[in-house]
Design an enzyme around this catalytic site. Structure first.
Site, PDB file in Angstrom:
ATOM      1  N   GLU A 266       0.850  -1.202   0.000  1.00  0.00           N
ATOM      2  CA  GLU A 266       0.000   0.000   0.000  1.00  0.00           C
ATOM      3  C   GLU A 266       0.879   1.242   0.000  1.00  0.00           C
ATOM      4  OE1 GLU A 266      -2.743   2.476   3.126  1.00  0.00           O
ATOM      5  OE2 GLU A 266      -3.039   0.296   3.054  1.00  0.00           O
ATOM      6  N   ASP A 268       0.377   5.240   0.199  1.00  0.00           N
ATOM      7  CA  ASP A 268      -0.519   6.381   0.396  1.00  0.00           C
ATOM      8  C   ASP A 268       0.100   7.586  -0.296  1.00  0.00           C
ATOM      9  OD1 ASP A 268      -2.165   4.769   1.932  1.00  0.00           O
ATOM     10  OD2 ASP A 268      -1.122   5.271   3.788  1.00  0.00           O
ATOM     11  N   GLU A 271      -2.705  11.367   2.254  1.00  0.00           N
ATOM     12  CA  GLU A 271      -3.834  11.308   3.173  1.00  0.00           C
ATOM     13  C   GLU A 271      -3.967  12.691   3.791  1.00  0.00           C
ATOM     14  OE1 GLU A 271      -4.313   7.027   5.129  1.00  0.00           O
ATOM     15  OE2 GLU A 271      -2.264   7.793   5.339  1.00  0.00           O
TER      16      GLU A 271
END
Length: 412
Positions: A266, A268, A271
């Site tokens: 994952e 990101d 965010e």
């Protein structure tokens, strides 16, 4: 102006819901012909299903009607073998019953609507990116050289023009993940931008658990791993309690033989507005703190373990305190993932970089609105729980906006 996009011809995938899979035929067993006007379960090649009535079948296209209404044209190649067999059986038994008037109506579904050129309402607070000689945009960055060897990947890029989400590229009918109660009506495009919404809507799930909000998610239909991923995003109006996010993640079962110990990747890309306690800064951050994090699962001594920002910050945590509020304007958030490293950019400037140890699996490009404290509480091992005493309609509905998503690869 961004180019207009025609109405998608494969709108079925917008309606795919996880659900029951068709029973497999056993050897030597005859299959009864499907009923003409019944609703059947059709499943795509990714295993997602929809209850639909078959209206007509052409050579490579089926026309169907969802249970909740709406007629769609569907590419047969998107269905799994069992569903294609069912459609073929329906065609053999009932295709001759379709009238010319019905055919004319069904075939008109694929015709693009008339569009009217409108002036974009998107705030232009950053410079317009350079373009190639063919008119394709180039990455919004200064270094590495944005004019060198970049190729735009259309399957993972969208300007979000027109009144319809391109369901050939994007999927918004995700099954809820506990308190992340995704619903497709919380994702739409309008005035040249994608909107992803959060609403106050108390409800219980199929297990009787009580939740208080419904949210939106948009995910790419197909997966990718390496490249440069960029989106121009404006945050949502409510803070704290929500997190607009742009990220890449793999599903369980994705593998890369060159990295056999990696079970989950994952990245990101950004965010926004998390407002969480930051152990590195030893304080709770404000709305302008932007998280640039990584998550992974790996096998170690026969056990699957999580790697998260708070547990291994030197490997997974990144962030930046912006001199501006992400709710006020659009900004360009991007990451480049290569086999060697992961590099984050904001408005064209490099903000963070990590060595790429575990982020090599096929991943979906994803845009979401998610809940954060005080509206949820962390419950260990990545779990989240609703907080009934904090549930409130104040500040809802609210939405993030996405001007575009663009993806490039570098041609050597």
């Amino acid at each position: 102006m961004k180019p207009n996009r025609p109405l998608p011809v494969a709108l079925l995938l917008a309606a795919l819901l996880f659900g029951w899979m068709p029973d497999k035929q056993t050897s030597g067993e005859e299959i009864s012909p499907p009923s003409k006007d019944a609703f059947h379960t059709l499943t795509d090649t990714s295993g997602r299903s929809i209850e639909a009535r078959i209206l007509h079948v052409d050579e490579v296209t089926a026309f169907i009607r969802r249970e909740n209404g709406g007629d769609f044209e569907l590419q047969l190649e998107m269905l799994d073998p069992s569903s294609r067999q069912l459609v073929a059986q329906w065609q053999t038994n009932y295709a001759h019953l379709t009238t010319e008037t019905q055919l004319a109506y069904l075939r008109s579904l694929s015709e693009p609507p008339e569009t009217v050129e409108e002036e974009s309402t998107v705030d232009q607070n950053v410079d317009t990116p350079q373009t190639t000689v063919d008119g394709d945009p180039l990455p919004y960055l200064d270094n590495p050289d944005p004019t060198a060897n970049w190729r735009l990947v259309d399957d993972f890029s969208d300007e979000f023009e027109g009144g319809y989400i391109d369901e050939r590229k994007w999927f918004r009918f995700m099954r809820p993940w506990g308190e992340r109660a995704w619903t497709p009506d919380n994702v739409w495009q309008e005035d040249g931008t994608l909107k992803i919404q959060a609403v106050y809507e108390p409800h219980t799930d199929s297990q009787g658990r009580e939740f208080f909000y419904k949210l939106g998610i948009l995910q790419s239909q197909t997966k990718t791993t390496y490249g440069y991923f960029e989106a121009r995003i404006k945050g949502c109006s409510r803070f704290p309690g929500l997190c607009p996010a742009f990220w890449l993640y793999s599903n369980r079962g994705e593998t890369n033989p060159d990295y056999p110990d990696v079970t989950y990747s994952e990245i990101d890309i950004v965010e926004l507005q998390q407002g969480l306690y930051n152990p590195g800064l030893k304080r709770r951050v404000d709305v302008n703190y932007i998280d640039l994090n990584l998550h992974a699962r790996i096998m170690e001594d026969g056990e699957e373990i999580w790697l998260r920002p708070n547990g291994v910050p030197e490997l997974c945590r990144g962030g930046w305190e912006a001199p501006w509020d992400p709710r006020d304007d659009f900004h360009v958030y991007a990451v480049e993932n290569t086999p060697e490293k992961i590099t984050w950019y904001i408005d064209g400037e490099k903000m963070a970089e990590k060595e790429n140890h575990y982020w090599h699996l096929p991943m979906n490009i994803t845009l979401t609105m998610e809940l954060r404290p005080p509206l949820i509480a962390w419950a260990g091992d990545g779990k989240r729980l609703p907080v009934p005493e904090a549930a409130t309609p104040d500040g809802f509905p609210t939405h993030m906006e996405v001007d575009y998503v663009r993806t490039w690869v570098r041609d050597e």
